[in-house]
Design a protein around this motif. Structure first.
Motif, PDB file in Angstrom:
ATOM      1  N   ARG A  99       0.801  -1.231   0.000  1.00 50.49           N
ATOM      2  CA  ARG A  99       0.000   0.000   0.000  1.00 50.49           C
ATOM      3  C   ARG A  99       0.829   1.273   0.000  1.00 50.49           C
ATOM      4  O   ARG A  99       0.368   2.298  -0.490  1.00 50.49           O
ATOM      5  N   HIS A 100       2.055   1.233   0.559  1.00 50.32           N
ATOM      6  CA  HIS A 100       2.746   2.491   0.834  1.00 50.32           C
ATOM      7  C   HIS A 100       4.137   2.677   0.244  1.00 50.32           C
ATOM      8  O   HIS A 100       4.573   3.825   0.087  1.00 50.32           O
ATOM      9  N   LEU A 101       4.851   1.605  -0.050  1.00 53.69           N
ATOM     10  CA  LEU A 101       6.248   1.781  -0.459  1.00 53.69           C
ATOM     11  C   LEU A 101       6.415   2.690  -1.670  1.00 53.69           C
ATOM     12  O   LEU A 101       7.299   3.547  -1.675  1.00 53.69           O
ATOM     13  N   ALA A 102       5.607   2.520  -2.683  1.00 56.43           N
ATOM     14  CA  ALA A 102       5.779   3.295  -3.921  1.00 56.43           C
ATOM     15  C   ALA A 102       5.657   4.797  -3.694  1.00 56.43           C
ATOM     16  O   ALA A 102       6.297   5.587  -4.386  1.00 56.43           O
ATOM     17  N   GLY A 103       4.899   5.204  -2.699  1.00 60.94           N
ATOM     18  CA  GLY A 103       4.699   6.623  -2.427  1.00 60.94           C
ATOM     19  C   GLY A 103       5.661   7.219  -1.415  1.00 60.94           C
ATOM     20  O   GLY A 103       5.588   8.408  -1.106  1.00 60.94           O
ATOM     21  N   MET A 104       6.578   6.412  -0.907  1.00 62.27           N
ATOM     22  CA  MET A 104       7.505   6.884   0.119  1.00 62.27           C
ATOM     23  C   MET A 104       8.699   7.603  -0.503  1.00 62.27           C
ATOM     24  O   MET A 104       9.142   7.255  -1.595  1.00 62.27           O
ATOM     25  N   THR A 105       9.201   8.588   0.228  1.00 60.59           N
ATOM     26  CA  THR A 105      10.419   9.285  -0.189  1.00 60.59           C
ATOM     27  C   THR A 105      11.621   8.393   0.083  1.00 60.59           C
ATOM     28  O   THR A 105      11.521   7.384   0.797  1.00 60.59           O
ATOM     29  N   ASP A 106      12.770   8.766  -0.442  1.00 60.63           N
ATOM     30  CA  ASP A 106      13.993   7.999  -0.189  1.00 60.63           C
ATOM     31  C   ASP A 106      14.306   7.957   1.307  1.00 60.63           C
ATOM     32  O   ASP A 106      14.714   6.919   1.831  1.00 60.63           O
ATOM     33  N   ALA A 107      14.100   9.062   2.001  1.00 63.27           N
ATOM     34  CA  ALA A 107      14.355   9.101   3.446  1.00 63.27           C
ATOM     35  C   ALA A 107      13.399   8.164   4.181  1.00 63.27           C
ATOM     36  O   ALA A 107      13.801   7.469   5.123  1.00 63.27           O
ATOM     37  N   GLU A 108      12.145   8.125   3.777  1.00 65.25           N
ATOM     38  CA  GLU A 108      11.178   7.222   4.398  1.00 65.25           C
ATOM     39  C   GLU A 108      11.537   5.763   4.111  1.00 65.25           C
ATOM     40  O   GLU A 108      11.387   4.896   4.973  1.00 65.25           O
ATOM     41  N   LEU A 109      12.025   5.503   2.906  1.00 62.87           N
ATOM     42  CA  LEU A 109      12.462   4.148   2.569  1.00 62.87           C
ATOM     43  C   LEU A 109      13.666   3.737   3.424  1.00 62.87           C
ATOM     44  O   LEU A 109      13.786   2.573   3.806  1.00 62.87           O
ATOM     45  N   ASP A 110      14.537   4.687   3.727  1.00 65.64           N
ATOM     46  CA  ASP A 110      15.681   4.407   4.598  1.00 65.64           C
ATOM     47  C   ASP A 110      15.198   3.939   5.974  1.00 65.64           C
ATOM     48  O   ASP A 110      15.717   2.970   6.527  1.00 65.64           O
ATOM     49  N   VAL A 111      14.189   4.627   6.518  1.00 67.79           N
ATOM     50  CA  VAL A 111      13.651   4.250   7.831  1.00 67.79           C
ATOM     51  C   VAL A 111      12.975   2.885   7.742  1.00 67.79           C
ATOM     52  O   VAL A 111      13.140   2.046   8.626  1.00 67.79           O
ATOM     53  N   TYR A 112      12.235   2.649   6.664  1.00 71.55           N
ATOM     54  CA  TYR A 112      11.583   1.347   6.490  1.00 71.55           C
ATOM     55  C   TYR A 112      12.619   0.236   6.396  1.00 71.55           C
ATOM     56  O   TYR A 112      12.456  -0.830   6.991  1.00 71.55           O
ATOM     57  N   ASP A 113      13.702   0.484   5.681  1.00 70.36           N
ATOM     58  CA  ASP A 113      14.784  -0.488   5.570  1.00 70.36           C
ATOM     59  C   ASP A 113      15.362  -0.791   6.958  1.00 70.36           C
ATOM     60  O   ASP A 113      15.632  -1.946   7.300  1.00 70.36           O
ATOM     61  N   THR A 114      15.526   0.231   7.776  1.00 67.23           N
ATOM     62  CA  THR A 114      15.995   0.054   9.150  1.00 67.23           C
ATOM     63  C   THR A 114      15.017  -0.794   9.946  1.00 67.23           C
ATOM     64  O   THR A 114      15.417  -1.696  10.687  1.00 67.23           O
ATOM     65  N   LEU A 115      13.727  -0.520   9.778  1.00 66.77           N
ATOM     66  CA  LEU A 115      12.690  -1.297  10.465  1.00 66.77           C
ATOM     67  C   LEU A 115      12.790  -2.777  10.115  1.00 66.77           C
ATOM     68  O   LEU A 115      12.662  -3.645  10.980  1.00 66.77           O
ATOM     69  N   LEU A 116      13.045  -3.071   8.849  1.00 69.25           N
ATOM     70  CA  LEU A 116      13.117  -4.460   8.402  1.00 69.25           C
ATOM     71  C   LEU A 116      14.305  -5.215   8.999  1.00 69.25           C
ATOM     72  O   LEU A 116      14.326  -6.436   8.973  1.00 69.25           O
ATOM     73  N   ASN A 117      15.266  -4.499   9.532  1.00 70.32           N
ATOM     74  CA  ASN A 117      16.416  -5.145  10.169  1.00 70.32           C
ATOM     75  C   ASN A 117      16.137  -5.532  11.623  1.00 70.32           C
ATOM     76  O   ASN A 117      16.969  -6.185  12.252  1.00 70.32           O
ATOM     77  N   GLU A 118      14.994  -5.138  12.132  1.00 67.71           N
ATOM     78  CA  GLU A 118      14.641  -5.451  13.517  1.00 67.71           C
ATOM     79  C   GLU A 118      14.131  -6.886  13.631  1.00 67.71           C
ATOM     80  O   GLU A 118      13.623  -7.469  12.679  1.00 67.71           O
ATOM     81  N   ASN A 119      14.229  -7.420  14.816  1.00 63.02           N
ATOM     82  CA  ASN A 119      13.755  -8.763  15.137  1.00 63.02           C
ATOM     83  C   ASN A 119      12.233  -8.825  15.013  1.00 63.02           C
ATOM     84  O   ASN A 119      11.536  -7.927  15.472  1.00 63.02           O
ATOM     85  N   ASP A 120      11.720  -9.887  14.411  1.00 63.94           N
ATOM     86  CA  ASP A 120      10.270 -10.017  14.210  1.00 63.94           C
ATOM     87  C   ASP A 120       9.475 -10.015  15.507  1.00 63.94           C
ATOM     88  O   ASP A 120       8.386  -9.448  15.562  1.00 63.94           O
ATOM     89  N   GLN A 121       9.986 -10.670  16.526  1.00 64.50           N
ATOM     90  CA  GLN A 121       9.247 -10.695  17.788  1.00 64.50           C
ATOM     91  C   GLN A 121       9.123  -9.291  18.375  1.00 64.50           C
ATOM     92  O   GLN A 121       8.067  -8.927  18.900  1.00 64.50           O
ATOM     93  N   ASP A 122      10.178  -8.497  18.280  1.00 63.50           N
ATOM     94  CA  ASP A 122      10.117  -7.106  18.740  1.00 63.50           C
ATOM     95  C   ASP A 122       9.134  -6.315  17.891  1.00 63.50           C
ATOM     96  O   ASP A 122       8.293  -5.581  18.419  1.00 63.50           O
ATOM     97  N   LEU A 123       9.255  -6.454  16.570  1.00 59.22           N
ATOM     98  CA  LEU A 123       8.341  -5.745  15.668  1.00 59.22           C
ATOM     99  C   LEU A 123       6.891  -6.063  15.980  1.00 59.22           C
ATOM    100  O   LEU A 123       6.040  -5.168  16.018  1.00 59.22           O
ATOM    101  N   TYR A 124       6.591  -7.324  16.200  1.00 56.63           N
ATOM    102  CA  TYR A 124       5.215  -7.735  16.477  1.00 56.63           C
ATOM    103  C   TYR A 124       4.706  -7.080  17.765  1.00 56.63           C
ATOM    104  O   TYR A 124       3.579  -6.575  17.800  1.00 56.63           O
ATOM    105  N   ARG A 125       5.529  -7.072  18.805  1.00 55.29           N
ATOM    106  CA  ARG A 125       5.115  -6.436  20.062  1.00 55.29           C
ATOM    107  C   ARG A 125       4.895  -4.936  19.872  1.00 55.29           C
ATOM    108  O   ARG A 125       3.972  -4.365  20.443  1.00 55.29           O
ATOM    109  N   TRP A 126       5.727  -4.292  19.054  1.00 59.69           N
ATOM    110  CA  TRP A 126       5.567  -2.857  18.813  1.00 59.69           C
ATOM    111  C   TRP A 126       4.304  -2.573  18.013  1.00 59.69           C
ATOM    112  O   TRP A 126       3.532  -1.677  18.337  1.00 59.69           O
ATOM    113  N   VAL A 127       4.109  -3.322  16.934  1.00 60.19           N
ATOM    114  CA  VAL A 127       2.977  -3.090  16.037  1.00 60.19           C
ATOM    115  C   VAL A 127       1.649  -3.358  16.742  1.00 60.19           C
ATOM    116  O   VAL A 127       0.660  -2.673  16.499  1.00 60.19           O
ATOM    117  N   THR A 128       1.632  -4.343  17.633  1.00 67.82           N
ATOM    118  CA  THR A 128       0.398  -4.677  18.340  1.00 67.82           C
ATOM    119  C   THR A 128       0.208  -3.858  19.610  1.00 67.82           C
ATOM    120  O   THR A 128      -0.790  -4.025  20.304  1.00 67.82           O
TER     121      THR A 128
END
Length: 88
Positions: A35-64
């Motif tokens: 839904r969102h990647l195509a509309g993101m700026t390069d800086a926003e993509l940098d943050v998303y790339d950083t997010l993807l490097n996080e542990n899934d269990q941590d991400l799940y606890r944060w997102v929920t």
């Protein structure tokens, strides 16, 4: 930032969003990415790339909302978590 063409970067980030360690994060992140990647700026993509490097269990606890996300990722985690909230 690398010399990676934007089109390749978007495909790479979307693929990494779909191939996580736990199925819940596959679903959450691949939906958000679709839904969102195509509309993101390069800086926003940098943050998303950083997010993807996080542990899934941590991400799940944060997102929920079980735990607070780190400050540098809090806005993006909030946006990801709103992906599955009904629109008002």
């Amino acid at each position: 930032m690398s010399d990676e063409p934007r089109e390749h970067r978007l495909k790479r980030l979307h693929m990494r969003s779909m191939r996580r360690g736990i199925k819940e994060m596959d679903l959450i992140l691949s939906t958000y990415a679709g839904r969102h990647l195509a509309g993101m700026t390069d800086a926003e993509l940098d943050v998303y790339d950083t997010l993807l490097n996080e542990n899934d269990q941590d991400l799940y606890r944060w997102v929920t909302g079980q735990e607070a996300a780190p400050t540098h990722l809090a806005d993006l985690v909030g946006a990801v978590s709103r992906t599955f909230q009904p629109e008002k």
